[in-house]
Design an enzyme around this catalytic site. Structure first.
Site, short mmCIF file in Angstrom:
data_model
loop_
_atom_site.label_atom_id
_atom_site.label_comp_id
_atom_site.label_asym_id
_atom_site.label_seq_id
_atom_site.Cartn_x
_atom_site.Cartn_y
_atom_site.Cartn_z
N GLU A 10 50.33 35.13 42.87
CA GLU A 10 50.32 35.34 41.42
C GLU A 10 50.49 36.81 41.07
O GLU A 10 50.99 37.15 40.00
CB GLU A 10 49.02 34.76 40.86
CG GLU A 10 48.91 34.73 39.35
CD GLU A 10 48.21 35.97 38.82
OE1 GLU A 10 48.38 36.28 37.62
OE2 GLU A 10 47.51 36.65 39.60
N ALA A 286 38.65 25.71 38.16
CA ALA A 286 39.08 25.42 39.53
C ALA A 286 39.25 26.70 40.32
O ALA A 286 38.88 26.80 41.50
CB ALA A 286 40.38 24.64 39.51
N ASP A 287 39.77 27.71 39.67
CA ASP A 287 39.96 29.02 40.27
C ASP A 287 38.62 29.74 40.46
O ASP A 287 38.32 30.27 41.52
CB ASP A 287 40.91 29.81 39.35
CG ASP A 287 41.03 31.26 39.70
OD1 ASP A 287 40.82 31.60 40.88
OD2 ASP A 287 41.34 32.05 38.80
N GLN A 288 37.79 29.72 39.42
CA GLN A 288 36.53 30.48 39.43
C GLN A 288 35.49 29.90 40.38
O GLN A 288 34.62 30.61 40.87
CB GLN A 288 35.97 30.56 38.01
CG GLN A 288 36.84 31.36 37.07
CD GLN A 288 36.60 31.03 35.61
OE1 GLN A 288 35.58 30.45 35.25
NE2 GLN A 288 37.55 31.38 34.75
N HIS A 310 47.17 31.04 40.17
CA HIS A 310 45.90 31.76 40.27
C HIS A 310 45.04 31.14 41.37
O HIS A 310 44.45 31.86 42.18
CB HIS A 310 45.13 31.69 38.93
CG HIS A 310 45.37 32.84 38.03
ND1 HIS A 310 46.29 32.79 37.01
CD2 HIS A 310 44.83 34.07 37.99
CE1 HIS A 310 46.30 33.95 36.38
NE2 HIS A 310 45.42 34.75 36.95
#
Length: 344
Positions: A10, A286-288, A310
């Site tokens: 990204e 989902a990323d965090q 990300h």
């Protein structure tokens, strides 16, 4: 010394933030090159410089390259020290992203509660807004056994900023794993329409448009209009699905020349796409979730409505610091299941 190419995947500031947090947590120094190479303004910007300084402050780190426009950073962490910290970005840069950089080291390595105050922008494009932190992020952390108390001292919008958030981060001895694969049908929504230093009609138009959009998709909503005090004009329209296992929040932001209806449409589009995916975890969460779960000894699995760049970039960053098996099983359309194997 771990060497990381900031142009991979990204190619944004998230590689920096994840690397800082993981470096402090693992005690492993790193060199980051080509920082934010894929952005229109490459290199460190004020909020990214503050992320480095914040990570340095909480860990007694030594670092080189923490300046506006810098494309190379050397960072060597020390020991985490709990305490009271204030970080002033000096622009409308995202306060949430500075908090994201330091919360996990303070929670997992701190020996007492820490208070972190960050001033800058509280409702930014391309970053979690304060109300997402309060509604969604903190609720996920609580499931994992991490307690973060949040307070919005005052909102701050682009371009002036001037907002302030405060967080109390409690020590956490163990991160729980997460299993979240199903989501009930979402038929109702909460949220709000807020405006600051703008006509009341802006707030009402946002709320009306958002309600109409949601109703046309079979979602009944209650969206109160709120007037905020802020250092500069701004507006927010937000949708919250409280029927979900952890309530996700989706928002749109006002800007000069942007119709109130378009602000509402931004929030509605994201919310409806999430509802239609029938997955429990929104793309931002989902990323965090990846970093804290990678530090848990337990196995985890969660289904997200969208596998973003990300997310996949964050997986690669985590792998550079932590030896964990992380896989993503792609599903229908944009959805997928993230699996993190138990620590061997």
């Amino acid at each position: 010394m771990i060497e990381i190419d900031g142009s991979e995947g990204e190619g944004g500031g998230q590689i920096l933030r994840s690397s800082l947090a993981l470096s402090v947590l693992t005690g492993r120094p790193f060199k980051l090159t080509n920082i934010r190479a894929n952005r229109s303004k490459p290199g460190l910007q004020p909020q990214h410089v503050m992320c480095v300084k914040a990570a340095g402050a909480v860990s007694g780190a030594q670092y080189k390259g923490a300046a506006n426009g810098s494309s190379v950073l050397y960072f060597e962490p020390g020991a985490v020290k709990a305490g009271r910290y204030t970080f002033t970005i000096g622009t409308a840069g995202a306060t949430a992203l500075v908090l994201h950089t330091v919360y996990l080291p303070l929670a997992l390595r701190g020996d007492k509660p820490s208070e972190v105050t960050v001033t800058g922008g509280t409702h930014n494009a391309h970053a979690p807004c304060y109300h997402f932190l309060e509604t969604t992020w903190a609720a996920y952390l609580a499931r994992l056994g991490i307690k973060v108390e949040l307070e919005l001292v005052r909102p701050g919008f682009y371009p002036r900023g001037g907002g302030e958030i405060r967080a109390v981060i409690h020590p956490c001895s163990r991160v729980n794993g997460l299993s979240l694969l199903t989501c009930p049908e979402l038929t109702t929504a909460g949220g709000f329409s807020a405006y600051a230093d703008l006509p009341e009609s802006v707030g009402k138009k946002q709320a009306r448009r958002l309600s109409v959009r949601l109703k046309s998709e079979g979602v009944e909503s209650h969206l109160p209009v709120e007037q905020w005090e802020a250092a500069s004009p701004g507006s927010v329209a937000a949708v919250i699905f409280r029927q979900a296992p952890v309530p996700p929040l989706f928002f749109g932001l006002g800007e000069r020349g942007k119709p109130a209806e378009s602000v509402a449409d931004d929030a509605a589009d994201e919310a409806i796409a999430f509802r239609d995916a029938k997955c429990p975890v929104d793309p931002h969460s989902a990323d965090q979730l990846l970093l804290p779960l990678a530090l848990s000894g337990d196995a985890s699995e969660y289904r997200t409505s969208e596998v973003t760049r990300h997310l996949t970039t964050n997986v690669e960053t985590v792998r550079k610091f932590v030896d964990r098996t992380i896989t993503i099983e792609h599903g229908d359309a944009k959805s997928g299941i993230v699996r993190i194997a138990a620590r061997v």
